[in-house]
Enzyme design. Structure first.
Site, PDB file in Angstrom:
ATOM      1  N   GLY A   1      81.355  17.854 -10.460  1.00 24.90           N
ATOM      2  CA  GLY A   1      82.561  18.690 -10.347  1.00 24.90           C
ATOM      3  C   GLY A   1      83.432  18.222  -9.187  1.00 24.90           C
ATOM      4  O   GLY A   1      82.925  17.927  -8.115  1.00 24.90           O
TER       5      GLY A   1
ATOM      6  N   ARG B   1      80.605  13.967 -15.502  1.00 27.89           N
ATOM      7  CA  ARG B   1      79.173  14.270 -15.467  1.00 27.89           C
ATOM      8  C   ARG B   1      78.549  13.343 -16.498  1.00 27.89           C
ATOM      9  O   ARG B   1      78.688  13.565 -17.697  1.00 27.89           O
ATOM     10  CB  ARG B   1      78.927  15.735 -15.847  1.00 27.89           C
ATOM     11  CG  ARG B   1      79.600  16.740 -14.903  1.00 27.89           C
ATOM     12  CD  ARG B   1      79.100  18.152 -15.186  1.00 27.89           C
ATOM     13  NE  ARG B   1      79.902  19.170 -14.525  1.00 27.89           N
ATOM     14  CZ  ARG B   1      79.744  19.528 -13.232  1.00 27.89           C
ATOM     15  NH1 ARG B   1      78.866  18.920 -12.492  1.00 27.89           N
ATOM     16  NH2 ARG B   1      80.501  20.476 -12.714  1.00 27.89           N
TER      17      ARG B   1
ATOM     18  N   ASP C   1      74.433  17.995  -6.126  1.00 22.66           N
ATOM     19  CA  ASP C   1      73.003  17.676  -6.259  1.00 22.66           C
ATOM     20  C   ASP C   1      72.685  16.808  -7.476  1.00 22.66           C
ATOM     21  O   ASP C   1      71.859  15.902  -7.379  1.00 22.66           O
ATOM     22  CB  ASP C   1      72.142  18.951  -6.211  1.00 22.66           C
ATOM     23  CG  ASP C   1      72.476  19.924  -7.323  1.00 22.66           C
ATOM     24  OD1 ASP C   1      73.537  19.759  -7.963  1.00 22.66           O
ATOM     25  OD2 ASP C   1      71.681  20.843  -7.564  1.00 22.66           O
TER      26      ASP C   1
ATOM     27  N   ASP D   1      79.824  24.235  -4.105  1.00 25.18           N
ATOM     28  CA  ASP D   1      78.682  25.158  -4.139  1.00 25.18           C
ATOM     29  C   ASP D   1      77.944  25.282  -2.803  1.00 25.18           C
ATOM     30  O   ASP D   1      77.198  26.237  -2.603  1.00 25.18           O
ATOM     31  CB  ASP D   1      77.671  24.726  -5.208  1.00 25.18           C
ATOM     32  CG  ASP D   1      78.276  24.673  -6.599  1.00 25.18           C
ATOM     33  OD1 ASP D   1      79.318  25.327  -6.820  1.00 25.18           O
ATOM     34  OD2 ASP D   1      77.724  23.968  -7.464  1.00 25.18           O
TER      35      ASP D   1
ATOM     36  N   ASP E   1      75.357  23.751  -1.794  1.00 29.07           N
ATOM     37  CA  ASP E   1      73.921  23.907  -2.040  1.00 29.07           C
ATOM     38  C   ASP E   1      73.095  22.685  -1.654  1.00 29.07           C
ATOM     39  O   ASP E   1      71.974  22.519  -2.138  1.00 29.07           O
ATOM     40  CB  ASP E   1      73.688  24.276  -3.519  1.00 29.07           C
ATOM     41  CG  ASP E   1      74.302  23.268  -4.468  1.00 29.07           C
ATOM     42  OD1 ASP E   1      75.031  22.364  -4.010  1.00 29.07           O
ATOM     43  OD2 ASP E   1      74.049  23.376  -5.686  1.00 29.07           O
TER      44      ASP E   1
ATOM     45  N   ARG F   1      77.173  27.801  -9.135  1.00 32.07           N
ATOM     46  CA  ARG F   1      76.032  27.372  -9.969  1.00 32.07           C
ATOM     47  C   ARG F   1      74.792  28.204  -9.628  1.00 32.07           C
ATOM     48  O   ARG F   1      74.825  29.402  -9.848  1.00 32.07           O
ATOM     49  CB  ARG F   1      75.761  25.872  -9.807  1.00 32.07           C
ATOM     50  CG  ARG F   1      74.965  25.316 -10.984  1.00 32.07           C
ATOM     51  CD  ARG F   1      74.731  23.854 -10.830  1.00 32.07           C
ATOM     52  NE  ARG F   1      75.926  23.063 -11.024  1.00 32.07           N
ATOM     53  CZ  ARG F   1      76.394  22.669 -12.214  1.00 32.07           C
ATOM     54  NH1 ARG F   1      75.770  23.015 -13.308  1.00 32.07           N
ATOM     55  NH2 ARG F   1      77.484  21.945 -12.315  1.00 32.07           N
TER      56      ARG F   1
END
Ligand code: F6P
Length: 326
Positions: A13, A74, A105, A131, A133, A175
């Site tokens: 993304g 992606r 990730d 995100d 993350d 997400r």
């Protein structure tokens, strides 16, 4: 003798600040006497050999632009050994011996597998995702801009919530992570956040209602993380309609507008520091690490560590939100 290049790509993304990172990697490399090639459409373009040399002027006038000038994708093919073998062929053909991957990730997981398969290619990752993350870095490129967008949207939603005395469920991205929801809720002064990291067995909606959202207020905003899978904002709105019909409830799903827009000053600086950090890491002989910033210092995080799941949210933010929303 043929000169070697550093390849750079953006993957997964898009996130605001990716362009600032492309600019920083390119200029820092050239400043240090290295040459750079841009790879278009992430790993897809690496497989298909969509590659072009980048000079300093190619990255002019992009620091303020959202999205990514290199485009992104992606890639399903890169998940296969055949796809990665083709990607390797492109690197050999283009004389690219080091690869800088800007992504989240999934993209860094791909980088990790590729780095294990091809020891003659040095891979360096930059955390690029709204995100937030990824482990080892306090924030990721694009997160701050997305957070600011959420705050701007919630401020506007609050105008209508207050005017109509309504309860709003606002769904945000992230997400599997609740950073955007939890920090967005604190920053926007929301009454509650529903996030996956709140592992208590308590029904988060019930807790919120029992706290009595109308005790002192006539309207309320609850931020719901999309990571709650089938329990997004619509799910909670339906429950309220059924279980607490006295409330006038509405839903707003912010969606992809959270990903776009001009990067915040914070994200531009972060991307500039990380982009330069990638080149410094290469010059120091680092390999197969993600560059992060932890406690305001550049940090090198092995891919396996960076992509671990469940980066913890500072639990004090949950307490602070509860405390400040009375
Ligand atoms: O990883 C960034 C992100 O925006 C997530 O927050 C979201 O779940 C996902 O990407 C959406 O992906 P896509 O744009 O491919 O639908």
């Amino acid at each position: 003798m043929t000169e070697n290049y550093i390849g750079i790509l953006t993957s997964g993304g898009d996130a605001s600040g990716m362009n600032a990172a492309i600019r920083a990697v390119t200029r820092s490399a050239i400043f240090n006497g290295l040459k750079v090639k841009g790879i278009y459409r992430g790993y897809e373009g690496l497989i298909a050999d969509e590659v072009k040399e980048l000079n300093t002027e190619d990255v002019s006038n992009i620091i303020q632009r959202g999205g990514t000038i290199l485009k992104t994708a992606r890639s399903k093919d890169f998940m296969t050994p055949q796809g990665r073998a083709k990607a390797y062929e492109t690197l050999r053909k283009e004389h690219i011996t080091a690869l800088v991957i800007i992504g989240g990730d999934g993209s860094l997981t791909g980088a990790r597998i590729f780095a294990d398969e091809h020891e003659d290619i040095v891979c360096i990752g930059l955390p690029g995702t709204i995100d937030n993350d990824l482990y080892g870095t306090d924030t990721t490129i694009g997160y701050d801009t997305a957070l600011n967008t959420i705050v701007e949207c919630v401020d506007k939603i609050r105008d209508t919530a207050t005017s109509h005395d309504r309860l709003f469920f606002v769904e945000v991205m992230g997400r599997d992570a609740g950073f955007l929801a939890q920090y967005g809720a604190v920053a926007a002064g929301a009454e509650a956040a529903i996030i996956p990291e709140d592992h208590t067995d308590a029904d988060q909606l019930e807790t919120f209602i029992n706290r009595g959202f109308r005790k002192t207020k006539n309207s309320s905003i609850v931020i719901v993380s999309e990571s709650n899978k089938d329990k997004g904002a619509l799910h909670y709105a339906k429950r309220v309609e059924k279980e607490y019909p006295q409330y006038d409830v509405r839903v707003s799903i912010l969606g992809h507008l959270q990903r776009g827009g001009s990067p915040s000053a914070y994200d531009r600086i972060l991307a500039s520091r990380l982009g330069d950090g990638a080149i410094q890491a290469l010059l120091e002989g680092q390999r197969n690490v993600m560059i992060g910033i932890h406690n305001d210092q550049i940090a090198y995080i092995p891919f396996a560590e960076a992509i671990k799941t469940d980066k913890p949210i500072d639990k004090s933010l949950i307490r602070i939100l509860n405390e400040l929303s009375i």
